[in-house]
Write a protein that holds these residues in place. Sequence first.
Motif, PDB file in Angstrom:
ATOM      1  N   LEU A  13       2.862  -6.282  -0.186  1.00  0.00           N
ATOM      2  CA  LEU A  13       3.927  -5.289  -0.023  1.00  0.00           C
ATOM      3  C   LEU A  13       3.556  -3.974  -0.704  1.00  0.00           C
ATOM      4  O   LEU A  13       4.415  -3.135  -0.973  1.00  0.00           O
ATOM      5  CB  LEU A  13       5.253  -5.805  -0.600  1.00  0.00           C
ATOM      6  CG  LEU A  13       5.799  -7.109  -0.045  1.00  0.00           C
ATOM      7  CD1 LEU A  13       7.181  -7.392  -0.629  1.00  0.00           C
ATOM      8  CD2 LEU A  13       5.872  -7.103   1.465  1.00  0.00           C
ATOM      9  N   ASN A  14       2.280  -3.788  -0.981  1.00  0.00           N
ATOM     10  CA  ASN A  14       1.842  -2.601  -1.713  1.00  0.00           C
ATOM     11  C   ASN A  14       2.243  -1.306  -1.009  1.00  0.00           C
ATOM     12  O   ASN A  14       2.096  -1.181   0.206  1.00  0.00           O
ATOM     13  CB  ASN A  14       0.323  -2.630  -1.908  1.00  0.00           C
ATOM     14  CG  ASN A  14      -0.131  -1.541  -2.839  1.00  0.00           C
ATOM     15  OD1 ASN A  14       0.356  -1.446  -3.963  1.00  0.00           O
ATOM     16  ND2 ASN A  14      -1.064  -0.719  -2.393  1.00  0.00           N
ATOM     17  N   GLN A  15       2.738  -0.356  -1.809  1.00  0.00           N
ATOM     18  CA  GLN A  15       3.112   0.974  -1.311  1.00  0.00           C
ATOM     19  C   GLN A  15       2.244   2.012  -1.998  1.00  0.00           C
ATOM     20  O   GLN A  15       2.230   2.085  -3.225  1.00  0.00           O
ATOM     21  CB  GLN A  15       4.591   1.265  -1.616  1.00  0.00           C
ATOM     22  CG  GLN A  15       5.051   2.650  -1.193  1.00  0.00           C
ATOM     23  CD  GLN A  15       5.102   2.811   0.321  1.00  0.00           C
ATOM     24  OE1 GLN A  15       5.875   2.135   0.989  1.00  0.00           O
ATOM     25  NE2 GLN A  15       4.278   3.680   0.858  1.00  0.00           N
ATOM     26  N   ARG A  16       1.543   2.797  -1.207  1.00  0.00           N
ATOM     27  CA  ARG A  16       0.737   3.894  -1.751  1.00  0.00           C
ATOM     28  C   ARG A  16       1.490   5.212  -1.577  1.00  0.00           C
ATOM     29  O   ARG A  16       2.373   5.328  -0.737  1.00  0.00           O
ATOM     30  CB  ARG A  16      -0.606   3.967  -1.038  1.00  0.00           C
ATOM     31  CG  ARG A  16      -1.537   2.838  -1.414  1.00  0.00           C
ATOM     32  CD  ARG A  16      -2.992   3.179  -1.042  1.00  0.00           C
ATOM     33  NE  ARG A  16      -3.892   2.282  -1.739  1.00  0.00           N
ATOM     34  CZ  ARG A  16      -4.179   1.051  -1.338  1.00  0.00           C
ATOM     35  NH1 ARG A  16      -3.645   0.570  -0.241  1.00  0.00           N
ATOM     36  NH2 ARG A  16      -5.005   0.301  -2.038  1.00  0.00           N
ATOM     37  N   ALA A  21      -5.692   8.023   0.329  1.00  0.00           N
ATOM     38  CA  ALA A  21      -6.919   7.859   1.114  1.00  0.00           C
ATOM     39  C   ALA A  21      -6.954   6.546   1.886  1.00  0.00           C
ATOM     40  O   ALA A  21      -7.643   6.430   2.893  1.00  0.00           O
ATOM     41  CB  ALA A  21      -8.138   7.952   0.200  1.00  0.00           C
ATOM     42  N   ARG A  22      -6.219   5.551   1.420  1.00  0.00           N
ATOM     43  CA  ARG A  22      -6.212   4.237   2.071  1.00  0.00           C
ATOM     44  C   ARG A  22      -4.830   3.941   2.631  1.00  0.00           C
ATOM     45  O   ARG A  22      -3.826   4.377   2.077  1.00  0.00           O
ATOM     46  CB  ARG A  22      -6.583   3.147   1.067  1.00  0.00           C
ATOM     47  CG  ARG A  22      -7.990   3.278   0.513  1.00  0.00           C
ATOM     48  CD  ARG A  22      -8.281   2.201  -0.498  1.00  0.00           C
ATOM     49  NE  ARG A  22      -8.494   0.921   0.191  1.00  0.00           N
ATOM     50  CZ  ARG A  22      -8.541  -0.244  -0.429  1.00  0.00           C
ATOM     51  NH1 ARG A  22      -8.373  -0.321  -1.738  1.00  0.00           N
ATOM     52  NH2 ARG A  22      -8.751  -1.352   0.242  1.00  0.00           N
ATOM     53  N   GLU A  64      -7.418  -1.814   4.983  1.00  0.00           N
ATOM     54  CA  GLU A  64      -7.967  -1.246   6.212  1.00  0.00           C
ATOM     55  C   GLU A  64      -7.907  -2.210   7.389  1.00  0.00           C
ATOM     56  O   GLU A  64      -8.078  -1.808   8.533  1.00  0.00           O
ATOM     57  CB  GLU A  64      -9.419  -0.790   5.984  1.00  0.00           C
ATOM     58  CG  GLU A  64      -9.546   0.468   5.152  1.00  0.00           C
ATOM     59  CD  GLU A  64      -9.317   0.263   3.650  1.00  0.00           C
ATOM     60  OE1 GLU A  64      -9.138   1.258   2.956  1.00  0.00           O
ATOM     61  OE2 GLU A  64      -9.313  -0.899   3.169  1.00  0.00           O
ATOM     62  N   GLU A  65      -7.633  -3.478   7.121  1.00  0.00           N
ATOM     63  CA  GLU A  65      -7.588  -4.484   8.184  1.00  0.00           C
ATOM     64  C   GLU A  65      -6.183  -4.719   8.713  1.00  0.00           C
ATOM     65  O   GLU A  65      -5.982  -5.581   9.564  1.00  0.00           O
ATOM     66  CB  GLU A  65      -8.191  -5.799   7.675  1.00  0.00           C
ATOM     67  CG  GLU A  65      -9.657  -5.651   7.306  1.00  0.00           C
ATOM     68  CD  GLU A  65     -10.223  -6.898   6.698  1.00  0.00           C
ATOM     69  OE1 GLU A  65     -10.419  -7.876   7.449  1.00  0.00           O
ATOM     70  OE2 GLU A  65     -10.461  -6.908   5.472  1.00  0.00           O
ATOM     71  N   GLY A  66      -5.232  -3.952   8.229  1.00  0.00           N
ATOM     72  CA  GLY A  66      -3.850  -4.099   8.695  1.00  0.00           C
ATOM     73  C   GLY A  66      -3.004  -4.796   7.658  1.00  0.00           C
ATOM     74  O   GLY A  66      -3.497  -5.193   6.604  1.00  0.00           O
TER      75      GLY A  66
END
Length: 107
Positions: A13-16, A21-22, A64-66
């Motif tokens: 559930l990470n939120q940037r 950049a990612r 990066e894989e969804g």
Amino acid sequence: MDSFFKYHVFFCLNQREPGAARPCCANCNAQEMQEYAKKRVKQLGLAGPGKVRINKSGCLDRCEEGPTVVIYPEGTWYTYVDSSDIDEIIDSHLVNGKVVERLKMDR
């Protein structure tokens, strides 16, 4: 030693920050899908000790894989698009013990 759960499922559930950049799973309805999976597993009577546990996770580092889900003890990594993919993971992997190859992330 026996595992406390037959399957332990972690939803990233990470939120940037905006403009990072990612990519991040939170921008792909990850929380909604985690809540959906938890509810569905309970409805099927699969939740609880000795059965299935659906958990939230911070970054699993495969952004990066969804959107990312990992199931232990096997360490099977999945991505998904919507609730029908979550249903397929639950029905195939958690109920029948069969990996969903089309949703599996490459090593």
